[in-house]
Design a protein around this motif. Structure first.
Motif, PDB file in Angstrom:
ATOM      1  N   GLU A 251     -19.223  20.732 115.106  1.00 54.03           N
ATOM      2  CA  GLU A 251     -20.480  20.552 115.835  1.00 54.03           C
ATOM      3  C   GLU A 251     -20.208  19.643 117.027  1.00 54.03           C
ATOM      4  O   GLU A 251     -19.592  18.593 116.881  1.00 54.03           O
ATOM      5  CB  GLU A 251     -21.546  19.936 114.936  1.00 54.03           C
ATOM      6  CG  GLU A 251     -22.039  20.888 113.869  1.00 54.03           C
ATOM      7  CD  GLU A 251     -23.216  20.337 113.093  1.00 54.03           C
ATOM      8  OE1 GLU A 251     -23.953  19.478 113.618  1.00 54.03           O
ATOM      9  OE2 GLU A 251     -23.401  20.783 111.956  1.00 54.03           O
ATOM     10  N   TYR A 252     -20.685  20.068 118.213  1.00 52.92           N
ATOM     11  CA  TYR A 252     -20.384  19.323 119.428  1.00 52.92           C
ATOM     12  C   TYR A 252     -21.347  19.697 120.541  1.00 52.92           C
ATOM     13  O   TYR A 252     -22.039  20.707 120.466  1.00 52.92           O
ATOM     14  CB  TYR A 252     -18.940  19.596 119.878  1.00 52.92           C
ATOM     15  CG  TYR A 252     -18.613  21.076 119.942  1.00 52.92           C
ATOM     16  CD1 TYR A 252     -18.782  21.803 121.113  1.00 52.92           C
ATOM     17  CD2 TYR A 252     -18.148  21.751 118.821  1.00 52.92           C
ATOM     18  CE1 TYR A 252     -18.491  23.161 121.166  1.00 52.92           C
ATOM     19  CE2 TYR A 252     -17.857  23.101 118.866  1.00 52.92           C
ATOM     20  CZ  TYR A 252     -18.028  23.807 120.042  1.00 52.92           C
ATOM     21  OH  TYR A 252     -17.750  25.147 120.091  1.00 52.92           O
ATOM     22  N   ASP A 253     -21.381  18.849 121.581  1.00 50.29           N
ATOM     23  CA  ASP A 253     -22.161  19.104 122.794  1.00 50.29           C
ATOM     24  C   ASP A 253     -21.194  19.269 123.966  1.00 50.29           C
ATOM     25  O   ASP A 253     -20.266  18.478 124.122  1.00 50.29           O
ATOM     26  CB  ASP A 253     -23.103  17.929 123.096  1.00 50.29           C
ATOM     27  CG  ASP A 253     -24.170  17.756 122.029  1.00 50.29           C
ATOM     28  OD1 ASP A 253     -24.708  18.773 121.559  1.00 50.29           O
ATOM     29  OD2 ASP A 253     -24.445  16.593 121.663  1.00 50.29           O
ATOM     30  N   LYS A 254     -21.393  20.279 124.790  1.00 49.51           N
ATOM     31  CA  LYS A 254     -20.619  20.489 126.015  1.00 49.51           C
ATOM     32  C   LYS A 254     -19.125  20.292 125.808  1.00 49.51           C
ATOM     33  O   LYS A 254     -18.490  19.459 126.454  1.00 49.51           O
ATOM     34  CB  LYS A 254     -21.131  19.571 127.115  1.00 49.51           C
ATOM     35  CG  LYS A 254     -22.568  19.840 127.474  1.00 49.51           C
ATOM     36  CD  LYS A 254     -23.040  18.935 128.576  1.00 49.51           C
ATOM     37  CE  LYS A 254     -24.511  19.203 128.851  1.00 49.51           C
ATOM     38  NZ  LYS A 254     -25.070  18.288 129.819  1.00 49.51           N
ATOM     39  N   ASP A 255     -18.553  21.037 124.886  1.00 52.30           N
ATOM     40  CA  ASP A 255     -17.130  20.944 124.578  1.00 52.30           C
ATOM     41  C   ASP A 255     -16.660  22.300 124.102  1.00 52.30           C
ATOM     42  O   ASP A 255     -17.368  23.298 124.277  1.00 52.30           O
ATOM     43  CB  ASP A 255     -16.893  19.870 123.507  1.00 52.30           C
ATOM     44  CG  ASP A 255     -15.536  19.206 123.647  1.00 52.30           C
ATOM     45  OD1 ASP A 255     -14.535  19.926 123.850  1.00 52.30           O
ATOM     46  OD2 ASP A 255     -15.468  17.976 123.553  1.00 52.30           O
ATOM     47  N   SER A 256     -15.494  22.344 123.486  1.00 49.73           N
ATOM     48  CA  SER A 256     -14.975  23.586 122.925  1.00 49.73           C
ATOM     49  C   SER A 256     -13.951  23.274 121.842  1.00 49.73           C
ATOM     50  O   SER A 256     -13.498  22.135 121.707  1.00 49.73           O
ATOM     51  CB  SER A 256     -14.336  24.456 124.019  1.00 49.73           C
ATOM     52  OG  SER A 256     -13.265  23.771 124.628  1.00 49.73           O
ATOM     53  N   VAL A 257     -13.605  24.304 121.088  1.00 45.63           N
ATOM     54  CA  VAL A 257     -12.608  24.208 120.021  1.00 45.63           C
ATOM     55  C   VAL A 257     -11.587  25.306 120.262  1.00 45.63           C
ATOM     56  O   VAL A 257     -11.957  26.470 120.433  1.00 45.63           O
ATOM     57  CB  VAL A 257     -13.244  24.421 118.631  1.00 45.63           C
ATOM     58  CG1 VAL A 257     -12.189  24.380 117.538  1.00 45.63           C
ATOM     59  CG2 VAL A 257     -14.336  23.409 118.369  1.00 45.63           C
ATOM     60  N   LEU A 258     -10.307  24.930 120.269  1.00 48.41           N
ATOM     61  CA  LEU A 258      -9.231  25.900 120.399  1.00 48.41           C
ATOM     62  C   LEU A 258      -8.276  25.729 119.234  1.00 48.41           C
ATOM     63  O   LEU A 258      -7.880  24.598 118.927  1.00 48.41           O
ATOM     64  CB  LEU A 258      -8.439  25.676 121.698  1.00 48.41           C
ATOM     65  CG  LEU A 258      -9.056  26.076 123.025  1.00 48.41           C
ATOM     66  CD1 LEU A 258     -10.168  25.154 123.442  1.00 48.41           C
ATOM     67  CD2 LEU A 258      -7.973  26.090 124.083  1.00 48.41           C
TER      68      LEU A 258
END
Length: 175
Positions: A64-71
């Motif tokens: 869960e996050y705001d204005k980010d990404s997961v790679l």
């Protein structure tokens, strides 16, 4: 004789219930969530969190996050904090990653500078069919994604399971 077979069937079903392995949905980072560490002292926050959890095939990781990404990336890309072709990418703020194999998984933030500041993580996933032998302490409690203790599960080896089944079934079949 029919009641003996019914009893045997119920015994086998109840035994399988004890041997079932449940999968877990982990909230990545616990209460901290998936966000950039605030200081250099927190640069290992995600790897510290991962080391306190046991991951098996079938688990899910919930980012869960705001204005980010997961790679999800290779080990080399993890070390460089950069990937032009990640194995997995999501930037919807509520990412669920399904763990589908044992081994190491490498995750980084895709936002420039976040990975370098510590927003990256390595998890080791165990094969659910062959969990490692646990110590007595690990069997008593296990750490959940929310940080509270929950009853642990003991695993039976195949020979132990067969011996257990024969000891229960044998007398029923002889009667």
């Amino acid at each position: 004789m029919a009641s003996s077979k019914l009893l045997l069937f119920l015994l086998v079903l109840s035994t399988f219930k004890f041997l079932s392995i449940t999968c877990t949905d982990f909230a990545v980072g616990g209460e901290y969530g998936w966000k950039t560490p605030k200081s250099k002292n927190d640069s290992q926050i995600f790897n510290n969190w991962a080391s306190k959890n046991r991951f098996i095939v079938g688990d899910t990781l919930h980012f869960e996050y705001d204005k980010d990404s997961v790679l999800a990336v290779t080990e080399e890309e993890y070390e460089k904090c950069y990937s032009s072709h990640p194995v997995f990418f999501s930037n919807n703020g509520d990412t669920v990653f399904h763990v589908d194999r044992p081994g190491l998984f490498y995750f980084i933030s895709g936002v420039s500078g976040h990975c370098e500041r510590g927003q990256k993580m390595i998890i080791k996933v165990l094969d659910a069919a062959h969990p490692p032998q646990s110590t007595a302490e690990q069997n008593t409690t296990t750490e959940t994604s929310q940080g509270s203790a929950a009853p642990g599960m003991s695993a039976f080896s195949s020979p132990t399971f067969m011996l257990l089944m024969v000891s229960f079934i044998g007398p029923v079949l002889v009667v």
